[in-house]
Write a protein that holds these residues in place. Structure first.
Motif, PDB file in Angstrom:
ATOM      1  N   ILE A 246       0.992  -1.021  -0.038  1.00 32.64           N
ATOM      2  CA  ILE A 246       0.211   0.145   0.075  1.00 32.64           C
ATOM      3  C   ILE A 246       0.804   1.225   0.330  1.00 32.64           C
ATOM      4  O   ILE A 246       0.286   2.194  -1.115  1.00 32.64           O
ATOM      5  CB  ILE A 246      -0.764  -0.034   1.157  1.00 32.64           C
ATOM      6  N   GLU A 247       2.186   1.358   0.897  1.00 36.58           N
ATOM      7  CA  GLU A 247       2.752   2.208   0.471  1.00 36.58           C
ATOM      8  C   GLU A 247       3.028   2.595  -0.921  1.00 36.58           C
ATOM      9  O   GLU A 247       3.599   3.552  -1.320  1.00 36.58           O
ATOM     10  CB  GLU A 247       4.748   2.199   1.184  1.00 36.58           C
ATOM     11  N   MET A 248       3.848   1.897  -2.230  1.00 39.83           N
ATOM     12  CA  MET A 248       4.120   1.992  -3.313  1.00 39.83           C
ATOM     13  C   MET A 248       2.782   2.602  -3.987  1.00 39.83           C
ATOM     14  O   MET A 248       2.876   3.115  -4.999  1.00 39.83           O
ATOM     15  CB  MET A 248       4.599   1.342  -3.778  1.00 39.83           C
ATOM     16  N   PHE A 263      -5.982  -2.763   3.417  1.00 40.61           N
ATOM     17  CA  PHE A 263      -4.804  -2.630   3.736  1.00 40.61           C
ATOM     18  C   PHE A 263      -4.248  -2.677   5.564  1.00 40.61           C
ATOM     19  O   PHE A 263      -5.002  -2.364   5.895  1.00 40.61           O
ATOM     20  CB  PHE A 263      -5.189  -1.110   3.477  1.00 40.61           C
ATOM     21  N   GLN A 264      -3.168  -2.463   5.346  1.00 43.97           N
ATOM     22  CA  GLN A 264      -2.635  -2.668   7.083  1.00 43.97           C
ATOM     23  C   GLN A 264      -1.075  -2.218   7.016  1.00 43.97           C
ATOM     24  O   GLN A 264      -0.402  -2.818   5.608  1.00 43.97           O
ATOM     25  CB  GLN A 264      -3.069  -4.111   6.864  1.00 43.97           C
ATOM     26  N   LEU A 273       9.212   1.335  11.856  1.00 45.43           N
ATOM     27  CA  LEU A 273       8.087   2.289  10.919  1.00 45.43           C
ATOM     28  C   LEU A 273       7.957   1.766   9.283  1.00 45.43           C
ATOM     29  O   LEU A 273       9.078   0.603   9.019  1.00 45.43           O
ATOM     30  CB  LEU A 273       8.872   3.629  11.291  1.00 45.43           C
ATOM     31  N   PRO A 274       6.577   2.253   8.812  1.00 44.01           N
ATOM     32  CA  PRO A 274       6.481   2.416   7.181  1.00 44.01           C
ATOM     33  C   PRO A 274       8.077   2.522   6.702  1.00 44.01           C
ATOM     34  O   PRO A 274       8.566   4.089   7.144  1.00 44.01           O
ATOM     35  CB  PRO A 274       5.659   2.953   6.460  1.00 44.01           C
ATOM     36  N   GLY A 275       8.909   2.284   5.931  1.00 39.81           N
ATOM     37  CA  GLY A 275      10.291   1.938   5.190  1.00 39.81           C
ATOM     38  C   GLY A 275       9.920   2.064   3.809  1.00 39.81           C
ATOM     39  O   GLY A 275      11.305   2.188   3.597  1.00 39.81           O
ATOM     40  N   ILE A 282       1.476   7.671   1.987  1.00 37.64           N
ATOM     41  CA  ILE A 282      -0.049   7.773   2.555  1.00 37.64           C
ATOM     42  C   ILE A 282      -0.207   8.573   3.303  1.00 37.64           C
ATOM     43  O   ILE A 282      -1.284   9.388   3.301  1.00 37.64           O
ATOM     44  CB  ILE A 282      -0.154   6.406   3.556  1.00 37.64           C
ATOM     45  N   ALA A 283      -0.201   9.800   3.691  1.00 38.32           N
ATOM     46  CA  ALA A 283       0.538  10.631   4.735  1.00 38.32           C
ATOM     47  C   ALA A 283       0.114  11.577   3.855  1.00 38.32           C
ATOM     48  O   ALA A 283      -1.045  12.809   4.546  1.00 38.32           O
ATOM     49  CB  ALA A 283       1.439  11.003   5.962  1.00 38.32           C
TER      50      ALA A 283
END
Length: 316
Positions: A246-248, A263-264, A273-275, A282-283
């Motif tokens: 989901i980050e990409m 999504f998770q 942390l999300p890397g 996302i932010a």
């Protein structure tokens, strides 16, 4: 089970000693009653722990929680207070940065946690790590139709995990798209029932030097290429997306997903942390407060909820 603490009044934060908050302290997080007044943003910024708002929205908080979520979030923070602290400090800092600079800051924060006790404990608990061998099939399918480049994550039997082979294949294809302005659209999706289960856990920690790992990420992180594609990038998530998945995807100009998708962000459970760019992608879609909530709660969010937030542009 953890007991819910009594919320503080916003004015109480100004009198707190930062040394009494954060990892190793009695207060690895602070719960604040935002209905009792406005928070002082500078007071929050000085605190080395997540500040959770309970009540009306206050942008000075790191995130907001419902009463039903407090124990879940508090438990996750108690298990990984270092990762929780670094996450919120990163998000406070990067909200005013350019996306490119924020990606570098995310990688540095990720590298810091790779040397942390929480990640090392997770590595110890989960056994030895090793890089995957040569892939049995092409990790990425590439098809060009006129001015459109179609990319398909092609490890359905392994839930399209993002290992080194998949990462490198993505970087090569995305480099082509960035350089070739004749490619007007890049369409990214996944084969099988899941878009991507995220980073390959067996490869976590295989680069022992965190500084070297940061250097590699600055060179080989697909996020940098996805960001450069801008309005040319379209992503369709054919199923669930976890972590890097989901980050990409969130970098895309247009993001669609199956109605059955969820999504998770589970990285806190590893002491990380999300890397993969998620603290940026996302932010910038749903705001830092919801990003922090996703990361601290590690909750599964269904497609309909993600759509209402703006993480998705459409459901199919």
């Amino acid at each position: 089970m953890l007991q819910t603490v009594k919320p503080l009044a916003p004015a109480d934060l100004c009198w707190l000693d930062p040394a009494d908050c954060g990892p190793g302290s009695p207060h690895p997080y602070l719960l604040v009653d935002t209905d009792a007044g406005a928070l002082d943003e500078q007071a929050v910024a000085a605190l080395p722990c997540p500040v959770l708002g309970l009540g009306k929205f206050d942008p000075a908080c790191d995130t907001h929680v419902e009463r039903r979520d407090i124990v879940r979030v508090a438990t996750a923070i108690h298990k990984a207070p270092l990762a929780a602290m670094v996450l919120v400090q990163l998000m406070r800092m990067t909200q005013s940065m350019s996306p490119q600079a924020a990606l570098i800051a995310e990688s540095m924060a990720f590298a810091t946690l790779q040397q942390g006790l929480e990640f090392k404990r997770w590595l110890s608990d989960t056994g030895s790590r090793s890089a995957a061998g040569p892939p049995a099939r092409a990790p990425l399918l590439i098809r060009q139709e006129r001015s459109s480049l179609h990319l398909t994550l092609n490890r359905p039997d392994e839930h399209n995990k993002i290992d080194v082979a998949m990462r490198d294949a993505l970087c090569e294809a995305l480099d082509l798209a960035v350089l070739d302005r004749g490619i007007c659209q890049v369409v990214l999706t996944g084969a099988g029932k899941m878009f991507s289960s995220g980073g390959s856990l067996r490869e976590f920690g295989t680069t022992k030097d965190a500084a070297v790992a940061h250097w590699v990420r600055t060179l080989r992180l697909p996020a940098q290429r996805l960001l450069q594609l801008g309005p040319r990038l379209v992503v369709h998530m054919n199923g669930p997306a976890i972590g890097a998945g989901i980050e990409m995807a969130a970098f895309a100009h247009r993001v669609t997903a199956s109605r059955k998708a969820w999504f998770q962000l589970p990285e806190l459970s590893y002491g990380l942390l999300p890397g993969a760019g998620g603290t940026v992608s996302i932010a910038r879609r749903i705001g830092r407060h919801r990003l922090v909530w996703l990361a601290l709660s590690m909750a599964r969010v269904r497609a309909a909820q993600a759509h209402s937030w703006g993480l998705l542009d459409a459901l199919s």
